[in-house]
Structure formats: C-alpha cells, structure tokens
Motif scaffolding. Structure first.
Motif, PDB file in Angstrom:
ATOM      1  N   THR A  96       0.834  -1.206   0.000  1.00 18.40           N
ATOM      2  CA  THR A  96       0.000   0.000   0.000  1.00 18.40           C
ATOM      3  C   THR A  96       0.866   1.252   0.000  1.00 18.40           C
ATOM      4  N   MET A  97       1.866   1.251   0.864  1.00 22.09           N
ATOM      5  CA  MET A  97       2.789   2.384   0.925  1.00 22.09           C
ATOM      6  C   MET A  97       3.481   2.581  -0.421  1.00 22.09           C
ATOM      7  N   TYR A  98       4.007   1.505  -0.998  1.00 19.02           N
ATOM      8  CA  TYR A  98       4.744   1.621  -2.261  1.00 19.02           C
ATOM      9  C   TYR A  98       3.839   2.116  -3.384  1.00 19.02           C
ATOM     10  N   ALA A  99       2.599   1.622  -3.408  1.00 23.08           N
ATOM     11  CA  ALA A  99       1.657   2.028  -4.460  1.00 23.08           C
ATOM     12  C   ALA A  99       1.318   3.515  -4.347  1.00 23.08           C
ATOM     13  N   LEU A 100       1.116   3.989  -3.115  1.00 19.12           N
ATOM     14  CA  LEU A 100       0.785   5.402  -2.916  1.00 19.12           C
ATOM     15  C   LEU A 100       1.976   6.302  -3.244  1.00 19.12           C
ATOM     16  N   VAL A 101       3.180   5.859  -2.886  1.00 16.93           N
ATOM     17  CA  VAL A 101       4.373   6.626  -3.241  1.00 16.93           C
ATOM     18  C   VAL A 101       4.498   6.744  -4.757  1.00 16.93           C
ATOM     19  N   ALA A 102       4.317   5.604  -5.446  1.00 20.75           N
ATOM     20  CA  ALA A 102       4.404   5.600  -6.910  1.00 20.75           C
ATOM     21  C   ALA A 102       3.349   6.503  -7.522  1.00 20.75           C
ATOM     22  N   ALA A 103       2.134   6.469  -6.962  1.00 17.32           N
ATOM     23  CA  ALA A 103       1.051   7.315  -7.477  1.00 17.32           C
ATOM     24  C   ALA A 103       1.407   8.792  -7.320  1.00 17.32           C
ATOM     25  N   GLY A 104       1.972   9.140  -6.165  1.00 18.14           N
ATOM     26  CA  GLY A 104       2.363  10.531  -5.943  1.00 18.14           C
ATOM     27  C   GLY A 104       3.412  10.990  -6.934  1.00 18.14           C
ATOM     28  N   ILE A 105       4.390  10.137  -7.208  1.00 19.77           N
ATOM     29  CA  ILE A 105       5.453  10.485  -8.165  1.00 19.77           C
ATOM     30  C   ILE A 105       4.872  10.687  -9.560  1.00 19.77           C
ATOM     31  N   VAL A 106       3.996   9.788  -9.969  1.00 19.88           N
ATOM     32  CA  VAL A 106       3.379   9.883 -11.294  1.00 19.88           C
ATOM     33  C   VAL A 106       2.592  11.185 -11.429  1.00 19.88           C
ATOM     34  N   ILE A 107       1.846  11.541 -10.383  1.00 16.97           N
ATOM     35  CA  ILE A 107       1.037  12.766 -10.427  1.00 16.97           C
ATOM     36  C   ILE A 107       1.940  13.996 -10.545  1.00 16.97           C
ATOM     37  N   VAL A 108       3.022  14.028  -9.785  1.00 19.62           N
ATOM     38  CA  VAL A 108       3.932  15.181  -9.828  1.00 19.62           C
ATOM     39  C   VAL A 108       4.464  15.403 -11.241  1.00 19.62           C
ATOM     40  N   TYR A 109       4.776  14.318 -11.932  1.00 21.34           N
ATOM     41  CA  TYR A 109       5.369  14.462 -13.269  1.00 21.34           C
ATOM     42  C   TYR A 109       4.332  14.644 -14.381  1.00 21.34           C
ATOM     43  N   LEU A 110       3.147  14.076 -14.213  1.00 19.07           N
ATOM     44  CA  LEU A 110       2.157  14.113 -15.304  1.00 19.07           C
ATOM     45  C   LEU A 110       1.166  15.265 -15.197  1.00 19.07           C
ATOM     46  N   PHE A 111       0.840  15.708 -13.983  1.00 16.93           N
ATOM     47  CA  PHE A 111      -0.185  16.743 -13.845  1.00 16.93           C
ATOM     48  C   PHE A 111       0.163  18.042 -14.571  1.00 16.93           C
ATOM     49  N   PRO A 112       1.443  18.473 -14.616  1.00 12.74           N
ATOM     50  CA  PRO A 112       1.760  19.708 -15.352  1.00 12.74           C
ATOM     51  C   PRO A 112       1.380  19.652 -16.828  1.00 12.74           C
ATOM     52  N   ARG A 113       1.200  18.448 -17.386  1.00 16.54           N
ATOM     53  CA  ARG A 113       0.761  18.349 -18.782  1.00 16.54           C
ATOM     54  C   ARG A 113      -0.700  18.748 -18.936  1.00 16.54           C
ATOM     55  N   ILE A 114      -1.434  18.682 -17.826  1.00 12.68           N
ATOM     56  CA  ILE A 114      -2.847  19.098 -17.848  1.00 12.68           C
ATOM     57  C   ILE A 114      -2.947  20.599 -17.609  1.00 12.68           C
ATOM     58  N   THR A 115      -2.310  21.059 -16.534  1.00 12.32           N
ATOM     59  CA  THR A 115      -2.284  22.488 -16.218  1.00 12.32           C
ATOM     60  C   THR A 115      -1.150  22.774 -15.252  1.00 12.32           C
ATOM     61  N   LYS A 116      -0.615  23.985 -15.350  1.00  8.97           N
ATOM     62  CA  LYS A 116       0.426  24.418 -14.427  1.00  8.97           C
ATOM     63  C   LYS A 116      -0.096  25.504 -13.493  1.00  8.97           C
ATOM     64  N   ALA A 117      -1.424  25.684 -13.508  1.00  7.78           N
ATOM     65  CA  ALA A 117      -2.035  26.721 -12.672  1.00  7.78           C
ATOM     66  C   ALA A 117      -1.926  26.376 -11.194  1.00  7.78           C
ATOM     67  N   VAL A 118      -1.906  25.075 -10.874  1.00  6.53           N
ATOM     68  CA  VAL A 118      -1.797  24.608  -9.493  1.00  6.53           C
ATOM     69  C   VAL A 118      -0.573  23.699  -9.414  1.00  6.53           C
ATOM     70  N   PRO A 119       0.257  23.835  -8.363  1.00  3.77           N
ATOM     71  CA  PRO A 119       1.462  22.987  -8.260  1.00  3.77           C
ATOM     72  C   PRO A 119       1.103  21.500  -8.246  1.00  3.77           C
ATOM     73  N   SER A 120       1.801  20.729  -9.051  1.00  6.69           N
ATOM     74  CA  SER A 120       1.527  19.292  -9.098  1.00  6.69           C
ATOM     75  C   SER A 120       1.866  18.620  -7.775  1.00  6.69           C
ATOM     76  N   THR A 121       2.789  19.210  -7.009  1.00  8.22           N
ATOM     77  CA  THR A 121       3.117  18.659  -5.694  1.00  8.22           C
ATOM     78  C   THR A 121       1.917  18.724  -4.750  1.00  8.22           C
ATOM     79  N   LEU A 122       1.185  19.837  -4.799  1.00  6.19           N
ATOM     80  CA  LEU A 122      -0.005  19.976  -3.960  1.00  6.19           C
ATOM     81  C   LEU A 122      -1.088  19.001  -4.411  1.00  6.19           C
ATOM     82  N   ILE A 123      -1.263  18.870  -5.712  1.00  4.06           N
ATOM     83  CA  ILE A 123      -2.261  17.937  -6.241  1.00  4.06           C
ATOM     84  C   ILE A 123      -1.924  16.509  -5.831  1.00  4.06           C
ATOM     85  N   ALA A 124      -0.644  16.167  -5.856  1.00  5.33           N
ATOM     86  CA  ALA A 124      -0.220  14.814  -5.466  1.00  5.33           C
ATOM     87  C   ALA A 124      -0.604  14.532  -4.021  1.00  5.33           C
ATOM     88  N   ILE A 125      -0.367  15.486  -3.122  1.00  4.59           N
ATOM     89  CA  ILE A 125      -0.712  15.296  -1.708  1.00  4.59           C
ATOM     90  C   ILE A 125      -2.221  15.130  -1.539  1.00  4.59           C
TER      91      ILE A 125
END
Length: 388
Positions: free
Chosen positions: A144-173
C-alpha cells in the motif's frame, strides 16, 4: 534584489500555493529528525514556525524555506542524550548569538570563495541524503505504501501536462490523501511519526547560562551549530538565487538566522537553518516572494493549533513521493553531462564533498574537505607549473 514591497505583492497566488505545499513538506522531515535527536517532535515544529515567520520579514532570501533542519539536529544528539533539553536550549541561544555576530561582521560575503565544484558536491550530496531518507521511510510500509508513493510520483510528473495553474506537488498530496481515505487504506500517516498535540511553547531564557560549567559544556556545540547552520543556509541561498535568477543579501540572511535561533532558544525549540529540499519544493511550486514563507508558517500554526487530526489523515507516502521527485530535481544532472569540460581537480573535489557529506551526514565536514582539496590542489598545480 527587488525592493521590499515587490517581494511581498508581486506573486500572491503562486506564493500562497508554494507556501501551502512547503508547510506540509517541512513536517515529516522535521519530525523525523527530532525523533532521532530524542526530543518531542513539537520542539522541531515550534522551531519551524519561528523560522518560517521570522525569515519572511527578516531574511535576506525571499522564498527560501528555513526550519528545524536535520543537519543541525544531528550536531546536538550527544548533548541532549547526556545533559538534557535545557542544555540544548542554551546551545541554540548561544549559536544564534554567534550567527548574528557573523552576520554583522559580513562573513556572508565569503560565500563567493566557495567554488562551483564544491557547490555541486553540496547540492548532489543533499539530493542523495533526501532520496535515501525517503526510501528509508518507505521501506517496510508494504504494498500500500509503495503504491501510494508511486502514485504521488506519477502525479507530480504528469499533472503539469494538464495544467500548471496549481502545483503538481499539492495535487499529489491531495489526491493520494483522498484515495487513501476513500478506500480506507491502512498506511502510516504523518501523525504516526510522533506525539503531536496542540500546545503553546514555554517562553523562558535558558537559566543555565548562570553557570560557568554550562558555558564550557555548550560552547563547542554552539560553535558547531553556528557554522553548520550558516554554511548550509548560505549554500542553499546560492541554489535558490540560481533557480530564480535573482540575487539576495547573505549578510542579512546570516543575521536573520542568528536572531531566529536566539528566539528558538527562548521558546524551547530546536536549532534551525535553511532546508534545501523544502526550499526547492517552494520554488518549484511557484513560490518567489516573502509571502510564500509567511503562508507556510501560518499554515503550520493552523495545523498545530486546529488541525492536528489532519496529520493523522495525510499518508506519509504522499510526502515521500513529493520529496523523491524533489531529490531528483535537486541533483545537478548538468554537471554530469559536462564532466569532460571539468578539470580532474574539480571532479575529485565534487566527489570528495559528496562522499564525506553522505558518509558523515555532516555538511560542514564535506564542504571543509572539498575546499581544502580544491585550494590545496590549485596551489600545488601552480607550484609545479612554476617549478617546471
């Protein structure tokens, strides 16, 4: 450097978002190192609040995050274990005096004598330490921990492709926390790292200064704290200057660090200095002005005073994922790509700095060794050239 007013008003939305992310990125690292030091995690969080708020007004580098840093905590482990926290508070107060004096004597300008290869070693070693500490936090957490960590990393790198209006780090959390809560996943939360209950710090001057014996005990620790904290702060300041393509006041920052450590000694706090990982989180999330660190301090106060239950909801995995991406972004990959353009002395200096910092977990040792090698090597090369 921009004038004081523009440092507050030019970037309100991104400063707010950057400060919000920074506040949550500070908590797990600060709590982790207070546990290593053997003190209540609240001491580190009091320190972080004091540094974030005071540096917003007094600091010489807007958007640089300072808090209860691990490098400082490691210096006082032996002091706390043998003498207790009252001696810690005295050491922190005295270290602040030393830093203030150094700032008034303008020692900050000496940072220009630190060569780029030592700077590279400093940045890369801290990136490695950040990465290793996050992996250590994740190990044993289960799938569970590993899956959530991986999900957070993926969101940080992919979310800016959708929009940069909100930090992807905040969206990941937010997303990782929401998934964890909605699916009822059992995993370690930030609140699980220590006993964190809302309370105000006690205001008192360290009474131990009345004893000459106390001075003898805390003086070596205070000197170490002053130099380690100032070196890490000024080097982090240079990194943030380069990232934002701006300049800042090193001597003002030295004075700010000294004043804040004196305050921390009076409220029963830990020693603190700049934190490169969290500073990069702030800048990557859009933070550029003084408002970002003020917001981080206010958010941290709100969490400690009213939302301590929130720390029991946010999975540690969410912060681990964010900090892993920060460590990757912190590492100076350009220096690796330009190795053929560097001299053997520069390469060896960088490697020595990295190896010693990572091996000892002490920034001062690595930087001192790197400087000694670089200048001794340069002097020897000139002597040989002159002799030939």
């Amino acid at each position: 450097m921009k004038n004081e007013i523009s440092q507050w008003r030019d970037n309100p939305k991104d400063d707010f978002l950057g400060g919000l992310v920074s506040a949550f990125s500070v908590i797990p690292e600060v709590v982790g190192f207070t546990i290593i030091a053997g003190v209540n995690p609240m001491l580190g969080l009091y320190t972080s609040v004091a540094f974030l708020i005071l540096s917003a007004f007094l600091g010489g580098r807007p958007a640089m995050v300072s808090a209860g840093a691990g490098s400082m905590a490691l210096v006082v482990v032996a002091l706390i274990a043998e003498y207790g926290t009252e001696y810690l508070f005295a050491a922190v107060f005295l270290a602040g005096i030393f830093q203030l004096i150094m700032g008034l004597c303008k020692v900050g300008r000496l940072i220009k004598y630190i060569p780029q290869c030592v700077m590279t070693g400093f940045v890369d070693s801290l990136a490695i330490i950040i990465f290793m500490s996050q992996i250590k936090n994740a190990i044993g957490g289960g799938l569970t921990m590993y899956a959530l960590v991986a999900a957070g990393i993926v969101i940080v790198y992919l979310f800016p492709r959708i929009t940069k209006a909100v930090p992807s780090t905040l969206i990941a959390i937010i997303v990782v926390t929401a998934v964890s809560v909605l699916l009822g996943l059992t995993t370690t939360s930030i609140g699980d790292m220590g006993n964190m209950t809302a309370a105000l710090p006690d205001l008192h001057l360290p009474t131990l200064f009345l004893s000459l014996e106390t001075w003898k005990i805390v003086l070596p620790y205070s000197i170490s704290l002053a130099f380690v904290g100032l070196i890490e702060t000024l080097l982090t300041q240079q990194v943030v200057d380069q990232m934002t393509e701006t300049t800042s006041d090193t001597n003002r920052e030295s004075c700010s660090q000294g004043i804040t450590n004196m305050v921390c000694g009076c409220i029963g706090g830990m020693p603190g200095c700049a934190m490169i990982g969290q500073a990069i989180v702030n800048v990557k999330s859009g933070g550029r002005g003084r408002l970002s660190t003020l917001v981080a301090g206010i958010v941290l106060i709100a969490v400690l005073g009213f939302g301590s239950g929130l720390l029991n909801i946010i999975p540690l995995a969410a912060l681990i994922g964010v900090m892993i991406t920060v460590s990757i972004a912190t590492f100076d990959w350009d220096a690796l790509r330009s190795l053929r353009d560097q001299s053997p002395l520069e390469i060896l200096t960088t490697l020595l700095t990295v190896v010693i910092v990572v091996a000892t977990n002490n920034l001062a040792y690595g930087v001192a060794a790197g400087l000694a090698l670089y200048y001794a090597g340069g002097f020897a090369a000139k002597a040989l050239a002159k002799a030939s």
